[in-house]
Write an enzyme that holds these catalytic residues in place. Structure first.
Site, PDB file in Angstrom:
ATOM      1  N   SER A 152       0.844  -1.197   0.000  1.00  0.00           N
ATOM      2  CA  SER A 152       0.000   0.000   0.000  1.00  0.00           C
ATOM      3  C   SER A 152       0.871   1.236   0.000  1.00  0.00           C
ATOM      4  CB  SER A 152      -0.884   0.015   1.246  1.00  0.00           C
ATOM      5  OG  SER A 152      -1.471   1.292   1.396  1.00  0.00           O
TER       6      SER A 152
ATOM      7  N   TYR B 141      -0.710  -0.338  10.714  1.00  0.00           N
ATOM      8  CA  TYR B 141      -0.979  -0.577   9.291  1.00  0.00           C
ATOM      9  C   TYR B 141       0.190  -0.068   8.448  1.00  0.00           C
ATOM     10  CZ  TYR B 141      -3.400  -0.975   4.857  1.00  0.00           C
ATOM     11  OH  TYR B 141      -3.728  -1.329   3.576  1.00  0.00           O
TER      12      TYR B 141
END
Lengths: 260, 510
Positions: free
Chosen positions: A152, A165
């Site tokens: 990501s 994350y």
């Protein structure tokens, strides 16, 4: 998205047998369907059986490719070696593996929850290592193969919103880069895919989204990136590369005052 | 072991020494025989096959097992007992030839049979029943083994010798590690009076001449080995050099027993001014047809100049020619090479060897290193030796020659089987069940598999080599193990598989 991407069976001859981990929704689902549409035999791996069955049914109705359902929680690392062998046997070999499993729970302002953090490390990072290690060994020996990991743009910088994350995605990107450097000399293509905002369950209800693309568009762009060949790591869609560049260069004393 | 091996064992991509095939294997290196026994037991319980790997010196796929566990024995390298009066050693399976001679030479003992490199393990030498440059005189490695302990699939360890379980003894030696795990080797070494050998070099102007030199000197040599320039053609086909060596008797060594010191047994640190460790890099640019033809011609010329020369050379320097250039296998490049060694009965050897050399040249695939040796039969069930001659050949594998090369080996195998010849599985990477069945006689293979069924009823011990050369015979014994066509298979079974631009890789299932 460019509409030029018309997938033909010939384009995918090198992806005839694929494993998609995290295939029950989002980018994983879209990728699995794209691969099957082009004639690949795809092993669908995820936790939710009913979702996998739904996708497998749709694939079978389309008439091309083949889908095999395997219910598995990527956090159950000990199951992986046996399941990997079983799938390779079932598919009659392996050409490609996609790790698309990912978890991003909502972390509230002022919240510090180790259980949530650990779950992200398990799913986003350790699960990837558990699956991609045997695949890497298999492909190195075979001197051919493709590994794709969905990382990501969040891994580019440690943002205040979701520390774990960002950490797992940064670690995943680095792990994939290492695999790429390890395997490129053996003709194995390792691709790091860094999507921006994609319209999936993960982003549902989040505020401040822009340049939002569908999971299908993300999958198509991902396959484009994969087909470029050895050495690819890229943003999906590509314009996020500019954002990433800017974000990476914001000095820390400014970055810590920002809210995104 | 409480957790399943299947779950905890790491994967490792292993290759054969020729580097022409790779397999991802579950790898474990036990540190004791008890741990080895536990691994075998767990694997058996989990229905996984077990293959053994020592130093990984087999050229082909003898030490690979992609479908189960590879048990690496290199950590089991202890010498258990040394009797310096009688020259008898007891050792763990992973002790290398180097580890052995370094400890015995100063007592005046040298392994009676050694391969061309000092790195193989004793269990590897036992399982492949390796031979040396003195096979015609002293037989294979197995002829000097007094006793072995063999761990059966059931976990029971049995002792085998010429008197105890003799049938198993003669099958497990040269049994490719398929009958059980060798857990101890008792070996008789050769008494030597000097650390040096008397070596004589002879130039052979063609293959007939080389055979003549061999035959003339067979009776009074301790070692005889011939190097053949496989690029030479016409009348010079098979030209090369023969080296003959003798042990020195008491009083023949000018230095007496001083030459038995370990430090006198080294290899030169530099060769032609190059540090040995990097010599392969220098060889790399010559590892192509014109380059190697040049090197071979140069070597032939040097051989001509040194015809009739006689000199003293240490055991190590004479025996371990392959260790002069560490990592020499890398000189062949990333796609590696295959070694192919043929054994031909004495009566037909000259003509067959000539035909083999000519065939390679006709196909445009000359080998880069041919070595000629003389052999004698021995009592081991699956022995490769016979009353005849062998030629070991290195063929470079490239992406473009791969298909052609496998075809050539098929042609050569036909020729050899037709001439009543045999092959050597420590080197082989190409043979198929039908070649093996014909060369080794169905009756002998039957007996081998009858023993396997007795010692290993569920087909626990398996390797890539075994699956390739025995094929359906293994399926008949195996249960509970996965059998697919799809696993990463490094070596092809037949050349009529769809043409592929890739180097040796998995067989396409398309």
């Amino acid at each position: 998205m460019p509409e030029s991407t018309k997938l033909t069976a010939a384009d995918f001859s090198e992806f005839r047998r694929a494993i998609v981990i995290g295939a029950s929704s989002g980018i994983g689902e879209a990728l699995a369907r794209d691969l099957a549409k082009a004639g690949s035999r795809v092993a669908l791996v995820a936790r939710r059986k009913n979702e996998l069955d739904r996708i497998a049914k749709r694939i079978r109705e389309t008439g091309t490719g083949e889908a095999y359902v395997h219910v598995h929680d990527v956090a159950h690392f000990a199951e992986v070696p046996e399941l990997f062998d079983k799938i390779v046997e079932e598919l009659g070999g392996l050409d490609m593996i996609v790790y698309a499993a990912g978890l991003m729970p909502e972390i509230a302002e002022g919240e510090y929850d180790f259980a949530k953090d650990k779950a992200m490390v398990d799913v986003n990072l350790l699960g990837a290592m558990a699956w991609l290690n045997p695949a890497a060994a298999f492909f190195e020996a075979q001197r051919r193969g493709t590994i794709a990991g969905i990382s990501s743009i969040a891994g580019e910088r440690g943002r205040r919103g979701n520390p774990a994350y960002c950490t797992t995605k940064a670690a995943l990107s680095t792990y994939l880069e290492s695999l790429r450097n390890r395997l490129a000399r053996y003709g194995v293509n390792v691709v790091t895919v860094k999507p921006g905002f994609v319209d999936t369950a993960m982003t549902k209800g989040k505020k401040g989204l822009f340049w939002l693309i569908s999971a299908e568009q993300a999958a198509t762009a991902t396959l484009d990136l994969i087909r470029k060949g050895t050495g690819a790591a890229g943003f999906v869609p590509h314009r996020w590369a500019l954002v990433a560049w800017v974000v990476r260069h914001i000095p820390s004393f400014v970055f810590r005052r920002l809210n995104f | 072991m409480s957790t399943a091996l299947r779950t905890v064992l790491p994967r490792r991509v292993l290759d054969g020494f020729g580097r022409a095939g790779n397999v991802s294997c579950r790898h474990v290196a036990p540190r004791s025989i008890e741990e080895l026994a536990r691994v075998v037991e767990s694997a058996s319980r989990e229905g996984m096959t077990v293959g053994f790997r020592g130093s990984g010196r087999s050229y082909g796929d003898a030490s690979l097992n992609g479908r189960g566990v590879v048990v690496d024995t290199t950590a089991l390298g202890r010498m258990l007992n040394w009797d310096p009066v009688n020259g008898i050693v007891d050792a763990e399976p992973g002790l290398t030839i180097e580890g052995l001679w370094r400890r015995t030479i100063e007592d005046g003992y040298w392994p009676a049979v050694v391969p061309g490199t000092m790195f193989p393990t004793l269990a590897g030498c036992v399982s492949m029943n390796i031979h040396g440059k003195n096979n015609f005189k002293v037989g294979p490695f197995g002829d000097h083994v007094l006793e072995i302990d063999l761990l059966k699939a059931s976990g029971e360890i049995i002792t085998c010798s010429r008197t105890k379980n003799p049938e198993i003894f003669h099958a497990a030696i040269g049994g490719f590690g398929l009958l059980g795990a060798v857990t101890r080797v008792r070996l008789k070494l050769k008494k030597v009076e000097s650390g040096m050998l008397r070596v004589n070099a002879f130039y052979a102007k063609n293959l007939d001449h080389m055979f003549d030199i061999f035959e003339e000197r067979l009776g009074d040599s301790d070692y005889l080995v011939g190097w053949v320039d496989s690029f030479a053609s016409g009348d010079a086909t098979g030209r090369g050099e023969v080296h003959q060596a003798h042990y020195l008797h008491e009083g023949e060594d000018p230095e007496g027993r001083a030459s038995l010191h370990v430090e006198r047994q080294g290899l030169p640190p530099t060769i032609m001014g190059f540090p040995r460790a990097h010599l392969w890099r220098f060889m790399r640019p010559f590892c192509n047809d014109p380059g190697w033809q040049f090197v071979s011609a140069l070597k032939s010329f040097m051989a001509m100049l040194s015809d009739g020369k006689s000199y003293l050379q240490s055991h190590v320097a004479f025996a371990f020619l392959l260790d002069y250039v560490p990592n020499w296998r890398l000189a062949y490049g990333p796609t590696g090479f295959i070694q192919y060694q043929i054994f031909v009965p004495h009566e037909t050897a000259r003509e067959t060897m000539k035909a083999i050399l000519k065939l390679q040249q006709d196909r445009g695939l000359p080998n880069y290193l041919s070595v000629l040796k003389r052999h004698r039969p021995d009592p081991f069930l699956m022995t490769h030796a016979l009353d005849g001659w062998s030629m070991a050949m290195d063929f470079r594998v490239t992406e473009s020659n791969h298909e052609k090369l496998w075809k050539l080996t098929e042609e050569m195998s036909e020729l050899i089987v037709g001439a009543g010849g045999k092959f050597y599985f420590a080197k082989d990477a190409v043979l198929r069940p039908r070649d093996v069945e014909r060369a080794y006689e169905t009756e002998k293979v039957d007996r081998f598999f009858a023993l396997k069924k007795e010692l290993d009823p569920n087909g626990l011990f398996e390797t890539e080599l075994a699956r390739r050369i025995f094929g359906s015979r293994l399926d008949a014994t195996a249960t509970g193990t996965q059998k697919t066509e799809s696993d990463a298979r490094p070596y092809r079974e037949k050349s009529d598989a769809p043409p592929s631009s890739e180097p040796i890789e998995t067989r396409s299932t398309a």
